[in-house]
Design an enzyme around this catalytic site. Structure first.
Site, PDB file in Angstrom:
ATOM      1  CG  ASP A  89       9.278 -49.037 -79.821  1.00  0.00           C
ATOM      2  OD1 ASP A  89       9.726 -49.226 -80.960  1.00  0.00           O
ATOM      3  OD2 ASP A  89       8.502 -48.110 -79.533  1.00  0.00           O
ATOM      4  CG  HIS A 116       6.179 -46.399 -81.924  1.00  0.00           C
ATOM      5  ND1 HIS A 116       6.972 -47.478 -81.587  1.00  0.00           N
ATOM      6  CD2 HIS A 116       5.574 -46.720 -83.087  1.00  0.00           C
ATOM      7  CE1 HIS A 116       6.844 -48.417 -82.509  1.00  0.00           C
ATOM      8  NE2 HIS A 116       6.005 -47.984 -83.442  1.00  0.00           N
TER       9      HIS A 116
END
Length: 214
Positions: A89, A116
Site C-alpha cells: 500500500d 490492508h
C-alpha cells in the site's frame, strides 16, 4: 523445510480465476488461503518456532490473526515476531503521489495506516514528504481511492488472471535485503493483530519500537 531459518516470508496462496464473469473477491481469497496459512504456520511452529514470520498472503487482515492463533495453540506465539506486510500500500501511495506531483518516487514518503483491504487502507497524504501545495482536496480523494483500489486495478488490468506479482516481489526483496537477514534496523509497515498498520523500527530479533500508528 525451514529448520534453523530466522526470517520466513509467507507469500503462499492461490490466484483464483474469475468465476461466473466476476473478478476475485476477498472472500474467495480467504476461503482458499486460510487453510494454506494455517497448515504452513503449524509447520513453522514445529520446525522453526523462533522464526520472524512475515505474512503477505491475502486477505492479510484475516490471515495474520489465523497465524497468531496457530502459534498460540502451539505455545510459540511472540507478538514481536509475527507480521502482516502491508508495504504494498505504501509502494502504491508513493507511486501515485509521485506521478501526480512530478516528484521522483525515490524521494517520496507516504505514511499509510489502517488495514490492508479497501477503505481500511488510509494513506496520510497530508503528512507526505516532500509536501505539495498544488493538490486540491479532490486530488487527495482521488489518490486515496486509487491507493485503496490498487489491487483491484491490477487484477482488472490482467483480466482476473493474476495479481500484483512484480511489485510484491520488489517489496519482499527489500524486506529480506534490509531487514532481519542483514541484522540492521529498518522501517516497514505491518498489520499486526487485531489489524492495525504500524511503522516499526525492525531489528534482527523482531519489532523493537513503534514509530507510527497505534
Amino acid at each position: 523445510m525451514c529448520i534453523g531459518y530466522d526470517p520466513l516470508i509467507h507469500r503462499f496462496g492461490l490466484v483464483i480465476p474469475p468465476r461466473s464473469g466476476r473478478f476475485l473477491m476477498w472472500s474467495d481469497l480467504f476461503n482458499t488461503n486460510a487453510d494454506i496459512v494455517k497448515s504452513l504456520c503449524a509447520a513453522v511452529a514445529k520446525y522453526c518456532p523462533d522464526a520472524l514470520v512475515n505474512v503477505i498472503s491475502n486477505p492479510v487482515n484475516s490471515t495474520v490473526p489465523i497465524a497468531a492463533e496457530v502459534f498460540k495453540k502451539a505455545g510459540t506465539f511472540d507478538e514481536n515476531k509475527l507480521f502482516g506486510v502491508t508495504t504494498l500500500d505504501v509502494v502504491r501511495a508513493k507511486t501515485f503521489y509521485a506521478a501526480k506531483t512530478n516528484v521522483p518516487v525515490a524521494e517520496v514518503n507516504v505514511p499509510v495506516v489502517g488495514g490492508h483491504a479497501g477503505i481500511t487502507i488510509l494513506p496520510l497524504f497530508s503528512q507526505t514528504t516532500p509536501k505539495s501545495n498544488n493538490l486540491s482536496d479532490e486530488d487527495i480523494q482521488a489518490l486515496t481511492k486509487r491507493t485503496q483500489d490498487g489491487g483491484t486495478e491490477v487484477v482488472q488490468a490482467k483480466a482476473g488472471k493474476g495479481s500484483a506479482t512484480l511489485s510484491m516481489a520488489d517489496l519482499i526483496s527489500n524486506l529480506v535485503g534490509l531487514g532481519p537477514l542483514s541484522g540492521r534496523i529498518c522501517f516497514f509497515d505491518y498489520v499486526c493483530p487485531p489489524s492495525s498498520t504500524r511503522r516499526y523500527v525492525f531489528g534482527p530479533m523482531g519489532s523493537m519500537n513503534v514509530i507510527l500508528g497505534s
